[in-house]
Enzyme design. Structure first.
Site, short mmCIF file in Angstrom:
data_model
loop_
_atom_site.label_atom_id
_atom_site.label_comp_id
_atom_site.label_asym_id
_atom_site.label_seq_id
_atom_site.Cartn_x
_atom_site.Cartn_y
_atom_site.Cartn_z
N ASP A 13 0.84 -1.20 0.00
CA ASP A 13 0.00 0.00 0.00
C ASP A 13 0.88 1.25 0.00
OD1 ASP A 13 -2.17 -1.69 0.18
OD2 ASP A 13 -2.68 -1.16 2.26
N LYS A 40 -6.30 -7.10 0.99
CA LYS A 40 -7.36 -7.57 1.88
C LYS A 40 -7.06 -8.95 2.46
CE LYS A 40 -10.90 -4.87 -0.43
NZ LYS A 40 -10.80 -3.75 0.51
N ASN A 43 -4.16 -8.61 5.04
CA ASN A 43 -4.65 -7.87 6.22
C ASN A 43 -5.52 -8.78 7.10
OD1 ASN A 43 -3.48 -5.62 5.07
ND2 ASN A 43 -5.40 -4.76 4.31
N GLY A 245 -12.49 -2.98 7.76
CA GLY A 245 -13.30 -4.14 7.38
C GLY A 245 -12.49 -5.43 7.42
N ASP A 246 -11.22 -5.33 7.09
CA ASP A 246 -10.35 -6.52 7.14
C ASP A 246 -10.12 -6.95 8.59
OD1 ASP A 246 -10.13 -6.38 4.38
OD2 ASP A 246 -8.36 -5.10 4.48
N ALA A 276 -8.97 -0.64 14.58
CA ALA A 276 -8.21 -0.42 13.33
C ALA A 276 -8.49 0.96 12.76
CB ALA A 276 -8.55 -1.51 12.32
N GLY A 281 -3.07 3.36 8.37
CA GLY A 281 -2.64 2.21 7.57
C GLY A 281 -3.59 1.04 7.73
N SER A 285 -2.59 -1.40 11.38
CA SER A 285 -3.65 -0.98 12.31
C SER A 285 -4.36 -2.15 12.97
CB SER A 285 -4.68 -0.12 11.56
OG SER A 285 -5.47 -0.90 10.69
O1 RIB Z 1 -9.04 -3.24 2.67
C1 RIB Z 1 -7.90 -2.44 2.56
C2 RIB Z 1 -6.99 -2.98 1.50
O2 RIB Z 1 -7.62 -2.88 0.25
C3 RIB Z 1 -5.69 -2.25 1.37
O3 RIB Z 1 -4.68 -2.78 2.20
C4 RIB Z 1 -5.38 -2.35 -0.11
O4 RIB Z 1 -4.24 -3.09 -0.40
C5 RIB Z 1 -6.62 -2.96 -0.74
O5 RIB Z 1 -6.44 -4.27 -1.04
#
Ligand code: RIB
Length: 299
Positions: A13, A40, A43, A245-246, A276, A281, A285
């Site tokens: 990112d 995603k 993460n 969301g992740d 988060a 970030g 996060s």
């Molecule tokens: O959900 C956030 C993510 O979406 C970021 O880290 C980015 O890489 C995208 O995949």
């Protein structure tokens, strides 16, 4: 320990924090630059690991400096990377992210290695791992998601975070236990005239067990195993929603493997997402389980 196989994207990112997100054709100055591990899939793998699960990541990176950096971040978070395949044909996935002073973002992605994840490698990895849960998102090819979910072992929980939503014709909904979508994604899937709970109910009927619709600062609604659930959000000071969301998805799945209560697992995921959003970030996060529990106790 509960093993989760996360089949998904791994991105570098590149983040610029700006006073506001530029319109088409507009240039905004005075940004602050940062680079973080993201994607995603990665993460959510980190979120689940920090929440206490044993996690294996399945995906691809390029054979470049970014790929090495992202693998190192996963390993530092105790995520098993044996099934992350380095590829020579393209670069590591990269996301260019702008974040405004409200913590909202816009994201442009060059998929790179995420677009060439091999279904055969994924099938072998899932068969070898026999995970308790398989967690996917939509940043890898649909054929790969379908392959991962087709390797059903009787105990495995199949969770799909339908993000980004785009068209879902190739997604095997009948192989999925739980869908996770945000409100915009839910509207795209069932139509804008539906309320969030109606959307959760309609989408739940397409799956084996249910659907969760996350509503940001308004909490979430869900329909799981025939039960309707509504939960408010934790109140926090938002600085950057990227990856919130992740955090929710990874922590929720980790908790669901530990508890019989979907409500409790949802609260745990919500607390992770809220924390988060208070940090900059995506991957940096993600909170650990003790921080998540502390927020749950103070709320
Ligand atoms: O959900 C956030 C993510 O979406 C970021 O880290 C980015 O890489 C995208 O995949």
């Amino acid at each position: 320990m509960n093993t989760i196989a996360v089949v998904g994207s791994i991105n570098l990112d590149i983040v610029i924090r700006v006073p506001r997100i530029p319109q088409v054709g507009e240039t905004i100055h005075h940004g602050d630059l940062a680079r973080h591990p993201g994607g995603k899939g990665a993460n959510q793998a980190v979120a689940a690991s920090l929440a206490g699960a044993k996690v294996s990541m399945i995906g691809s990176v390029g054979m470049d400096a970014a790929g090495s950096e992202l693998l190192a971040s996963l390993k530092a978070h105790h995520v098993d990377t044996r099934y992350v395949t380095p590829v020579t044909s393209t670069h590591t996935g990269t996301a260019i992210i702008t974040v405004d002073t409200n913590g909202s973002n816009s994201i442009a992605i060059a998929e790179g290695a995420n677009a060439v994840v091999e279904p055969g490698i994924v099938a072998d990895a899932v068969d070898q791992l026999t995970p308790r849960a398989i967690l996917c998102q939509r940043e890898i090819p649909d054929t790969v998601i379908a392959t991962a979910f087709s390797r059903r072992n009787s105990a495995a929980l199949h969770v799909l975070n339908v993000s980004p939503v785009e068209q879902t014709a190739n997604i095997p909904m009948d192989e999925i236990d739980l869908l996770v979508v945000n409100q915009i994604e839910a509207e795209q899937l069932v139509g804008t005239h539906r309320g969030a709970m109606d959307a959760a109910t309609i989408l739940a009927q397409r799956t084996r067990r249910g659907c969760i619709v996350t509503l940001g600062g308004k909490g979430l609604v869900a329909q799981i195993d025939g039960h309707k659930i509504e939960q408010p959000a934790y109140s926090v000071k938002v600085v950057d929603t990227t990856g919130a969301g992740d955090a929710f998805c990874g922590a929720f799945v980790a908790a669901l493997l530990e508890t019989q209560s979907p409500e409790h697992a949802l609260l745990f995921g919500q607390a992770a997402g809220a924390i988060a959003a208070t940090r900059h970030g995506a991957q940096p996060s993600m909170p650990d389980s003790s921080t998540i529990r502390a927020l749950m106790q103070t709320a």
